[in-house]
Design a protein around this motif. Structure first.
Motif, PDB file in Angstrom:
ATOM      1  N   UNK A   1       0.819  -1.213   0.000  1.00 22.98           N
ATOM      2  CA  UNK A   1       0.000   0.000   0.000  1.00 22.98           C
ATOM      3  C   UNK A   1       0.858   1.270   0.000  1.00 22.98           C
ATOM      4  N   UNK A   2       2.070   1.181   0.553  1.00 26.18           N
ATOM      5  CA  UNK A   2       2.974   2.334   0.499  1.00 26.18           C
ATOM      6  C   UNK A   2       3.370   2.645  -0.942  1.00 26.18           C
ATOM      7  N   UNK A   3       3.621   1.599  -1.732  1.00 25.27           N
ATOM      8  CA  UNK A   3       3.981   1.792  -3.142  1.00 25.27           C
ATOM      9  C   UNK A   3       2.803   2.368  -3.930  1.00 25.27           C
ATOM     10  N   UNK A   4       1.602   1.831  -3.667  1.00 25.89           N
ATOM     11  CA  UNK A   4       0.424   2.264  -4.417  1.00 25.89           C
ATOM     12  C   UNK A   4       0.076   3.714  -4.112  1.00 25.89           C
ATOM     13  N   UNK A   5       0.098   4.076  -2.838  1.00 26.21           N
ATOM     14  CA  UNK A   5      -0.368   5.407  -2.435  1.00 26.21           C
ATOM     15  C   UNK A   5       0.750   6.440  -2.433  1.00 26.21           C
ATOM     16  N   UNK A   6       1.823   6.165  -1.713  1.00 24.23           N
ATOM     17  CA  UNK A   6       2.872   7.182  -1.574  1.00 24.23           C
ATOM     18  C   UNK A   6       3.713   7.350  -2.831  1.00 24.23           C
ATOM     19  N   UNK A   7       3.856   6.291  -3.631  1.00 28.41           N
ATOM     20  CA  UNK A   7       4.666   6.398  -4.853  1.00 28.41           C
ATOM     21  C   UNK A   7       3.804   6.635  -6.082  1.00 28.41           C
TER      22      UNK A   7
END
Length: 377
Positions: free
Chosen positions: A138-144
């Motif tokens: 979810x960090x990759x999907x949202x923050x990146x």
């Protein structure tokens, strides 16, 4: 008053019906073109062909791989095993291991790789075996993925499609049965699509792959094997549906039922039952797109019917149905002749036992009973 409201959708299911329901099977029988929307015709008896949702998705992926050399697919078991749900069946043989890539079981790793590829100018399709596992990434999907285009001042686009089954399946318990429509729908920078029929699946997936923004494409495992009629035009390789446009699946004048994904079919069945039992003519809207949301179609229907019911399988708190009710108050308050109603999943982690699982999500009779109460019939 809070607790009864949260459990209201599940409280009206009858135990006799639950005992008679068998376990639902997860599998049922059953040069680069620019992103423009073509005029289309809906299926007719003369031109229609029955196509499963699984095959419609497979066709969309094959057409986009064929037309755009920048497109590739990666994920767990998408290649040699032909996909966990056979959506990517035959694509490895047709396009080779550089375009259809098996990854290790590490969502954070292969999702980060896909986002990096998108930022480098490619158009990856990142498959999650289930969106419950996408929590690892979810960090990759949202923050990146979601934030980079905005934070770069529009300089750095991120053309990536995250796809896979979302929501509950059958007998897979709480950690594999969550609907993430509202989660991703709340994030600026993401587009979120949720198909129901085969035409939805093909037209929206092609639109997602072509869109320069990151798109979260939420399928439903229980829909993969269901067949729907597809028109001759929708089976062509230039068929694309517009993102952000809902479809009226059943016209009506007495009640507006707005739904998405698998609940659309339940709502259509419930509308037919309402007509037969009470003479109520319910209009059923298939949202198709969670974000952007087609507020205009919903409010236009509400203006005609005066009553609104939102149906989804997600949790009652802070969900898609909650957003629809809020929008009906903001833009359609003067048209409401009764309070808007939401029919959702129960406020519980999904149980494993089939009877309890059925109680945790809207069923056709749940929708019918709530509609009858709203209409006072």
């Amino acid at each position: 008053m809070t607790a009864p409201r949260l459990f209201r959708p599940a409280a009206r299911l009858l135990s006799s019906r639950l005992i008679s329901n068998p376990l639902r099977p997860a599998f049922q029988q059953g040069s680069y073109v620019p992103s423009i929307c073509h005029s289309r015709r809906y299926a007719t008896e003369a031109s229609a062909k029955e196509v499963t949702v699984r095959d419609a998705l497979n066709e969309a992926l094959a057409e986009e791989l064929e037309s755009n050399p920048k497109t590739f697919i990666l994920g767990e078991e998408v290649a040699q095993y032909n996909g966990a749900y056979k959506v990517t069946r035959g694509l490895l043989d047709r396009f080779g291991p550089k375009r259809v890539i098996d990854t290790p079981i590490t969502e954070q790793g292969f999702c980060g790789l896909a986002v990096g590829a998108a930022l480098a100018g490619l158009h990856p399709v990142c498959e999650f075996m289930t969106f419950n596992f996408a929590m690892q990434a979810i960090d990759q999907i949202i923050n990146s993925a979601a934030k980079t285009h905005y934070m770069s001042g529009g300089i750095q686009p991120c053309n990536i499609t995250f796809r896979g089954p979302n929501g509950f399946a059958a007998g897979v318990a709480a950690q594999h049965s969550q609907d993430y429509s509202a989660w991703y729908g709340s994030i600026p920078g993401l587009k979120v699509l949720s198909p129901w029929s085969s035409e939805d699946a093909k037209g929206l997936l092609k639109a997602a792959i072509r869109d320069p923004n990151p798109v979260v494409f939420l399928e439903n495992e229980l829909m993969y094997g269901q067949a729907f009629p597809m028109s001759e035009e929708s089976r062509k390789n230039d068929f694309v549906l517009p993102i952000g446009k809902a479809k009226i699946e059943r016209p009506g004048k007495d009640l507006t039922i707005v739904s998405l994904s698998r609940c659309v079919g339940q709502s259509v069945t419930a509308a037919a039952e309402l007509k037969q039992k009470y003479g109520v003519d319910a209009e059923v809207i298939n949202l198709r797109s969670v974000k952007p949301l087609d507020v205009e179609t919903v409010i236009k229907s509400l203006k005609k019917t005066g009553r609104l019911m939102a149906v989804e399988s997600g949790f009652p708190m802070f969900g898609v149905a909650s957003e629809l009710l809020a929008l009906s108050m903001e833009y359609g308050f003067d048209y409401l002749t009764a309070p808007a109603v939401r029919v959702t999943g129960a406020e519980v982690p999904t149980p494993y036992a089939v009877g309890l699982e059925n109680m945790s999500f809207p069923q056709v009779d749940t929708i019918v009973n709530q509609a009858a109460k709203l209409l006072r019939v």
